[in-house]
Write a protein that holds these residues in place. Sequence first.
Motif, PDB file in Angstrom:
ATOM      1  N   THR A   7       0.745  -1.210  -0.054  1.00 34.35           N
ATOM      2  CA  THR A   7       0.099  -0.027  -0.037  1.00 34.35           C
ATOM      3  C   THR A   7       0.733   1.262   0.142  1.00 34.35           C
ATOM      4  OG1 THR A   7      -0.233  -0.006   2.495  1.00 34.35           O
ATOM      5  CG2 THR A   7      -1.946  -0.946   1.076  1.00 34.35           C
ATOM      6  N   GLY A  25       2.432   4.317  -1.055  1.00 35.93           N
ATOM      7  CA  GLY A  25       2.494   5.168  -2.130  1.00 35.93           C
ATOM      8  C   GLY A  25       0.943   5.054  -2.879  1.00 35.93           C
ATOM      9  N   LYS A  26       0.264   4.359  -2.386  1.00 36.36           N
ATOM     10  CA  LYS A  26      -1.209   4.123  -2.637  1.00 36.36           C
ATOM     11  C   LYS A  26      -2.423   4.675  -1.890  1.00 36.36           C
ATOM     12  CE  LYS A  26      -0.819  -0.085  -5.311  1.00 36.36           C
ATOM     13  NZ  LYS A  26       0.336  -0.785  -5.040  1.00 36.36           N
ATOM     14  N   ALA A  27      -3.504   5.334  -2.325  1.00 36.42           N
ATOM     15  CA  ALA A  27      -4.503   5.688  -1.565  1.00 36.42           C
ATOM     16  C   ALA A  27      -5.882   5.354  -2.004  1.00 36.42           C
ATOM     17  CB  ALA A  27      -4.530   7.293  -1.401  1.00 36.42           C
ATOM     18  N   PRO A  46      -7.009   1.712  -4.800  1.00 40.09           N
ATOM     19  CA  PRO A  46      -5.942   1.108  -5.033  1.00 40.09           C
ATOM     20  C   PRO A  46      -5.422   0.368  -3.963  1.00 40.09           C
ATOM     21  CG  PRO A  46      -5.843   2.956  -6.796  1.00 40.09           C
ATOM     22  CD  PRO A  46      -6.977   2.977  -5.601  1.00 40.09           C
ATOM     23  N   ALA A  47      -5.399   1.315  -2.675  1.00 39.49           N
ATOM     24  CA  ALA A  47      -4.834   0.932  -1.457  1.00 39.49           C
ATOM     25  C   ALA A  47      -5.612   0.121  -0.651  1.00 39.49           C
ATOM     26  CB  ALA A  47      -4.372   2.161  -0.305  1.00 39.49           C
ATOM     27  N   LYS A  79      -7.827  -2.189  -2.410  1.00 39.50           N
ATOM     28  CA  LYS A  79      -7.679  -3.587  -3.017  1.00 39.50           C
ATOM     29  C   LYS A  79      -6.471  -4.228  -2.703  1.00 39.50           C
ATOM     30  CE  LYS A  79      -7.732  -5.797  -7.605  1.00 39.50           C
ATOM     31  NZ  LYS A  79      -7.889  -5.610  -8.989  1.00 39.50           N
ATOM     32  N   ALA A  80      -5.106  -3.559  -2.668  1.00 37.71           N
ATOM     33  CA  ALA A  80      -3.980  -4.080  -2.407  1.00 37.71           C
ATOM     34  C   ALA A  80      -3.898  -4.528  -0.751  1.00 37.71           C
ATOM     35  CB  ALA A  80      -2.777  -3.214  -2.598  1.00 37.71           C
ATOM     36  N   TYR A  92      -9.102   3.932   4.014  1.00 35.32           N
ATOM     37  CA  TYR A  92      -8.993   4.011   2.555  1.00 35.32           C
ATOM     38  C   TYR A  92     -10.159   4.252   1.958  1.00 35.32           C
ATOM     39  CZ  TYR A  92      -5.002   0.619   3.598  1.00 35.32           C
ATOM     40  OH  TYR A  92      -3.998   0.025   4.087  1.00 35.32           O
TER      41      TYR A  92
END
Length: 198
Positions: free
Chosen positions: A76, A78-80, A83-84, A86-87, A137
Motif C-alpha cells: 500500500t 504510495g497508494k490511497a 488502489p490501497a 484492493k492491495a 482507505y
Amino acid sequence: MPKIVDHDERRLELVDATWRIIARLGIEGATMREIALEAGFANGALKPYFPTKDTLLTFAFGHVFNRTNERIREVTAGKAGIPALKAFCVEVLPLDSERVNEARIVVPFWQKAINDPGKAAIHRESMEQWHASILGYLAEAREHGTVSAAVDDSAVAGHLLNMLLGAQIAAALAPEGQADPGLADQLDAFLTLLAAGA
C-alpha cells in the motif's frame, strides 16, 4: 565456545513447523511432539519457548497477523483510496499456498477464542485495527470521488472484513490443492459496486 541461540529465530522456526503440521494433520494432529519433530528439535526443547500448544497457537496467530501487516505496508506504500484498499484485501485473501497456510493457523485460533477471553481480545484488537485501515482507505476514496455508494463506510468496512475472514475459513476447509474459488473476482465485483453507487 557454546553456540549462541537466537530465541526469536527459534520461535519463528516453531511457528513455521506448526502451520506445516496443521496443514498436513489438522489442529488435533499438531501435538507438541509432532511440532518438535517437524522443526528438528528434541521434544523437551519446546518448553522454554512455548510451555503449551495453546501458547504456541497464540504466538502463531500474532505472527501471522504481523506478517500480513508487513505485506500490507509494502503493497500500500504510495497508494490511497481504492488502489490501497484492493492491495490491502489481496494480502489478506488466501490466494496462494502461503496465505492458505496462514488461514489454517488463524481458524483454530478463532475456535479457541470462542471460550477464551484473552484470545477473543487479541482477535478483537486485530480486527479493530483492520477495520480502521479499511475506513481510512474508504475516506480517501470518497474524497477522490471513486466511491459513491450510499452506504455508511463503517457498514461497508464491516461487510468487507467479514468477507475476508469468511474467505479464510473457506480456504482452511478446502481440499488440498483446490483452485482459488474466484476470490479475486469477488473482490473486484465488490469494489465495482462501491464505485457504482450501489
